[in-house]
Design an enzyme around this catalytic site. Structure first.
Site, PDB file in Angstrom:
ATOM      1  N   MET A 177      49.864  42.971  34.333  1.00  0.00           N
ATOM      2  CA  MET A 177      50.558  42.939  35.639  1.00  0.00           C
ATOM      3  C   MET A 177      50.469  41.590  36.331  1.00  0.00           C
ATOM      4  O   MET A 177      49.631  40.751  35.999  1.00  0.00           O
ATOM      5  CB  MET A 177      50.033  44.041  36.550  1.00  0.00           C
ATOM      6  CG  MET A 177      48.553  43.970  36.862  1.00  0.00           C
ATOM      7  SD  MET A 177      48.066  45.265  38.016  1.00  0.00           S
ATOM      8  CE  MET A 177      48.866  44.739  39.527  1.00  0.00           C
ATOM      9  N   ASP A 178      51.374  41.410  37.264  1.00  0.00           N
ATOM     10  CA  ASP A 178      51.424  40.196  38.102  1.00  0.00           C
ATOM     11  C   ASP A 178      51.341  40.608  39.566  1.00  0.00           C
ATOM     12  O   ASP A 178      51.610  41.752  39.912  1.00  0.00           O
ATOM     13  CB  ASP A 178      52.794  39.506  37.962  1.00  0.00           C
ATOM     14  CG  ASP A 178      52.959  38.736  36.676  1.00  0.00           C
ATOM     15  OD1 ASP A 178      51.954  38.484  35.993  1.00  0.00           O
ATOM     16  OD2 ASP A 178      54.115  38.388  36.359  1.00  0.00           O
ATOM     17  N   TYR A 230      47.769  47.892  30.364  1.00  0.00           N
ATOM     18  CA  TYR A 230      49.033  47.269  30.791  1.00  0.00           C
ATOM     19  C   TYR A 230      48.754  45.945  31.485  1.00  0.00           C
ATOM     20  O   TYR A 230      47.720  45.762  32.108  1.00  0.00           O
ATOM     21  CB  TYR A 230      49.843  48.190  31.710  1.00  0.00           C
ATOM     22  CG  TYR A 230      49.110  48.728  32.923  1.00  0.00           C
ATOM     23  CD1 TYR A 230      48.268  49.831  32.831  1.00  0.00           C
ATOM     24  CD2 TYR A 230      49.282  48.155  34.183  1.00  0.00           C
ATOM     25  CE1 TYR A 230      47.615  50.341  33.934  1.00  0.00           C
ATOM     26  CE2 TYR A 230      48.630  48.663  35.303  1.00  0.00           C
ATOM     27  CZ  TYR A 230      47.796  49.761  35.169  1.00  0.00           C
ATOM     28  OH  TYR A 230      47.145  50.252  36.266  1.00  0.00           O
ATOM     29  N   HIS A 289      42.333  48.503  48.205  1.00  0.00           N
ATOM     30  CA  HIS A 289      42.552  48.853  46.793  1.00  0.00           C
ATOM     31  C   HIS A 289      41.260  49.392  46.164  1.00  0.00           C
ATOM     32  O   HIS A 289      41.260  50.422  45.501  1.00  0.00           O
ATOM     33  CB  HIS A 289      43.051  47.612  46.051  1.00  0.00           C
ATOM     34  CG  HIS A 289      42.914  47.675  44.564  1.00  0.00           C
ATOM     35  ND1 HIS A 289      43.809  48.334  43.770  1.00  0.00           N
ATOM     36  CD2 HIS A 289      41.970  47.178  43.723  1.00  0.00           C
ATOM     37  CE1 HIS A 289      43.420  48.230  42.512  1.00  0.00           C
ATOM     38  NE2 HIS A 289      42.311  47.534  42.456  1.00  0.00           N
ATOM     39  N   SER A 308      49.659  47.158  45.848  1.00  0.00           N
ATOM     40  CA  SER A 308      50.535  47.561  44.732  1.00  0.00           C
ATOM     41  C   SER A 308      51.968  47.776  45.215  1.00  0.00           C
ATOM     42  O   SER A 308      52.923  47.307  44.584  1.00  0.00           O
ATOM     43  CB  SER A 308      50.030  48.851  44.066  1.00  0.00           C
ATOM     44  OG  SER A 308      48.818  48.608  43.399  1.00  0.00           O
ATOM     45  N   ARG A 311      28.746  44.077  34.243  1.00  0.00           N
ATOM     46  CA  ARG A 311      30.198  44.259  34.341  1.00  0.00           C
ATOM     47  C   ARG A 311      30.970  43.119  33.688  1.00  0.00           C
ATOM     48  O   ARG A 311      32.136  43.270  33.333  1.00  0.00           O
ATOM     49  CB  ARG A 311      30.602  44.408  35.802  1.00  0.00           C
ATOM     50  CG  ARG A 311      29.996  45.698  36.379  1.00  0.00           C
ATOM     51  CD  ARG A 311      30.570  46.085  37.693  1.00  0.00           C
ATOM     52  NE  ARG A 311      32.011  45.994  37.710  1.00  0.00           N
ATOM     53  CZ  ARG A 311      32.721  45.895  38.821  1.00  0.00           C
ATOM     54  NH1 ARG A 311      32.108  45.853  39.987  1.00  0.00           N
ATOM     55  NH2 ARG A 311      34.034  45.834  38.778  1.00  0.00           N
TER      56      ARG A 311
HETATM   57  O1  76R Z   1      35.688  45.141  40.735  1.00  0.00           O
HETATM   58  C1  76R Z   1      35.456  46.011  41.609  1.00  0.00           C
HETATM   59  O2  76R Z   1      35.190  47.196  41.357  1.00  0.00           O
HETATM   60  C2  76R Z   1      35.547  45.575  43.023  1.00  0.00           C
HETATM   61  C3  76R Z   1      36.787  46.009  43.659  1.00  0.00           C
HETATM   62  C4  76R Z   1      38.007  45.728  42.771  1.00  0.00           C
HETATM   63  C5  76R Z   1      38.612  44.498  42.495  1.00  0.00           C
HETATM   64  C6  76R Z   1      38.192  43.110  42.932  1.00  0.00           C
HETATM   65  C7  76R Z   1      38.769  46.744  42.090  1.00  0.00           C
HETATM   66  C8  76R Z   1      38.448  48.082  42.080  1.00  0.00           C
HETATM   67  N1  76R Z   1      39.848  46.145  41.474  1.00  0.00           N
HETATM   68  C9  76R Z   1      39.765  44.781  41.684  1.00  0.00           C
HETATM   69  C10 76R Z   1      40.653  43.806  41.209  1.00  0.00           C
HETATM   70 MN1  76R Z   1      41.361  47.087  40.536  1.00  0.00          MN
HETATM   71  N2  76R Z   1      42.808  48.032  39.519  1.00  0.00           N
HETATM   72  C11 76R Z   1      44.053  47.497  39.237  1.00  0.00           C
HETATM   73  C12 76R Z   1      44.880  48.538  38.729  1.00  0.00           C
HETATM   74  O3  76R Z   1      48.090  50.361  38.946  1.00  0.00           O
HETATM   75  C13 76R Z   1      47.946  49.555  39.897  1.00  0.00           C
HETATM   76  O4  76R Z   1      48.525  49.706  41.012  1.00  0.00           O
HETATM   77  C14 76R Z   1      47.090  48.357  39.704  1.00  0.00           C
HETATM   78  C15 76R Z   1      46.333  48.374  38.394  1.00  0.00           C
HETATM   79  C16 76R Z   1      44.114  49.694  38.664  1.00  0.00           C
HETATM   80  C17 76R Z   1      44.552  51.054  38.187  1.00  0.00           C
HETATM   81  C18 76R Z   1      42.814  49.359  39.184  1.00  0.00           C
HETATM   82  C19 76R Z   1      41.761  50.261  39.295  1.00  0.00           C
HETATM   83  N3  76R Z   1      42.355  45.315  40.341  1.00  0.00           N
HETATM   84  C20 76R Z   1      41.857  44.085  40.622  1.00  0.00           C
HETATM   85  C21 76R Z   1      42.835  43.093  40.248  1.00  0.00           C
HETATM   86  C22 76R Z   1      42.672  41.583  40.400  1.00  0.00           C
HETATM   87  C23 76R Z   1      43.471  41.186  41.597  1.00  0.00           C
HETATM   88  C24 76R Z   1      43.073  39.895  42.244  1.00  0.00           C
HETATM   89  O5  76R Z   1      41.950  39.418  42.066  1.00  0.00           O
HETATM   90  O6  76R Z   1      43.930  39.380  43.008  1.00  0.00           O
HETATM   91  C25 76R Z   1      43.923  43.766  39.746  1.00  0.00           C
HETATM   92  C26 76R Z   1      45.207  43.172  39.191  1.00  0.00           C
HETATM   93  C27 76R Z   1      43.609  45.162  39.800  1.00  0.00           C
HETATM   94  C28 76R Z   1      44.460  46.176  39.405  1.00  0.00           C
HETATM   95  N4  76R Z   1      40.293  48.848  40.701  1.00  0.00           N
HETATM   96  C29 76R Z   1      39.102  49.044  41.329  1.00  0.00           C
HETATM   97  C30 76R Z   1      40.619  50.024  40.027  1.00  0.00           C
HETATM   98  C31 76R Z   1      39.555  50.979  40.242  1.00  0.00           C
HETATM   99  C32 76R Z   1      39.524  52.386  39.632  1.00  0.00           C
HETATM  100  C33 76R Z   1      38.633  50.368  41.053  1.00  0.00           C
HETATM  101  C34 76R Z   1      37.327  50.956  41.580  1.00  0.00           C
HETATM  102  C35 76R Z   1      36.243  50.643  40.598  1.00  0.00           C
HETATM  103  C36 76R Z   1      34.912  51.165  41.050  1.00  0.00           C
HETATM  104  O7  76R Z   1      34.566  50.956  42.219  1.00  0.00           O
HETATM  105  O8  76R Z   1      34.249  51.777  40.193  1.00  0.00           O
END
Ligand code: 76R
Length: 284
Positions: free
Chosen positions: A178-179, A176, A203, A254, A162
């Site tokens: 984001m913050d 996109y 999330h 979010s 990964r």
């Molecule tokens: O990495 C992983 O799969 C573990 C769980 C996970 C983390 C740590 C995860 C899962 N995300 C993580 C971190 Mn995410 N993600 C976003 C967006 O549109 C929005 O509202 C937000 C934009 C999407 C669409 C998305 C999708 N994720 C993060 C972080 C870092 C934040 C931090 O560390 O503070 C951001 C900014 C972020 C934003 N996330 C998933 C997804 C999807 C589809 C998953 C599931 C992936 C899977 O299990 O296959």
């Protein structure tokens, strides 16, 4: 807490505030407008030469899953070029190589985004920090740092695929930046780490429902670009972007803490079909 104590702490927990993260490939997104009027003035043999040269520039790294080209929708640009590399130096080299191609005369930079693939380890961080704190180990002591390093090393191995992925082959890309909010009232960075972990877990659960339909790559850009993260979503069906992002709007993380930049949408353009695109047709 004395100011000489370098550990970042929040008022409501004695655990360090910052989650452990793993970093992988360096990523550059480049968005260009294509100067169609100038291009159309060229005769077709000159066009063919330039197209052939550009395809050669891209082909080797596309093969490795390291550079992908997308035809963009809308006024934000015409071409999005995404590079995954092992270092910033290699990203810069890719940029320089492209600058020298004759196609560059027709590419007008509109936007770009620099970041590195990041995996936030909220779960492991909280588990480890809690265990160490319960054993009376002091944050940032030698013992603490060794335990952290050991966890990072183990996770780095487990997460290798990964951290160093190929660019997915999916037809559609949604990118996109984001913050997380740092407002006077709502401030993500002042929440205790356990609370952030809980919200991130929620999330992740929503995200997991989209497994197999969308592939997400999160890149971190604090210190590199104007936002904190870049989100790349790859899917064979663009409607999935809308559904996933809409559903995630209702996640606490979010709904309360996310701030989004511009969205960029592209359709994958295999480089061997660049000539079709350059003659005004979107390849299948
Ligand atoms: O990495 C992983 O799969 C573990 C769980 C996970 C983390 C740590 C995860 C899962 N995300 C993580 C971190 Mn995410 N993600 C976003 C967006 O549109 C929005 O509202 C937000 C934009 C999407 C669409 C998305 C999708 N994720 C993060 C972080 C870092 C934040 C931090 O560390 O503070 C951001 C900014 C972020 C934003 N996330 C998933 C997804 C999807 C589809 C998953 C599931 C992936 C899977 O299990 O296959």
């Amino acid at each position: 807490m004395s100011s000489s104590n370098a550990v970042v702490q929040t008022v409501s927990t004695e655990l360090p505030a910052m989650p452990l993260t793993l970093e992988g490939l360096s990523v550059l997104h480049q968005m260009f407008r294509f100067r169609w009027p100038e291009w159309c003035k060229l005769d077709s043999s000159r066009q063919a030469d330039i197209a052939r040269e550009a395809a050669v520039v891209f082909a080797a790294s596309e093969e490795l899953g390291q550079t992908a080209v997308y035809s963009m929708l809308g006024h934000k640009g015409d071409l999005m070029i995404v590079h995954f590399r092992d270092s910033f130096d290699e990203l810069n080299a890719a940029e320089l190589q492209l600058n020298r191609a004759a196609l560059q005369d027709f590419l007008e930079p509109m936007h770009s985004y620099l970041s590195v693939i990041e995996l936030g380890l909220y779960d492991s961080s909280v588990k480890l920090f809690r265990q160490l704190a319960d054993r009376g180990v002091k944050p940032l002591s030698k013992e603490w740092n060794e335990a952290v390093e050991e966890t990072l090393e183990r996770q780095r191995e487990a997460m290798r695929p990964r951290l160093y992925p190929r660019i997915p082959d999916s037809r559609y890309l949604c990118f996109y930046p984001m913050d997380r909010k740092r407002g006077e009232v709502k401030n993500w960075y002042l929440l205790p780490i356990e609370e952030r972990q809980r919200q991130m877990e929620e999330h992740g659960m929503v995200g997991r429902r989209y497994a197999g339909k969308v592939q997400q790559i999160i890149t971190g850009s604090i210190g590199f670009d104007d936002w904190e993260w870049g989100v790349d979503l790859f899917a064979p069906d663009p409607l999935v972007f809308k559904k996933l992002i809409y559903e995630m709007r209702f996640d606490e993380v979010s709904a309360v803490y996310a701030i989004f930049g511009q969205f960029f949408l592209g359709v994958r353009l295999p480089v061997q079909k660049l000539d079709e695109w350059l003659s005004g047709r979107l390849p299948k």
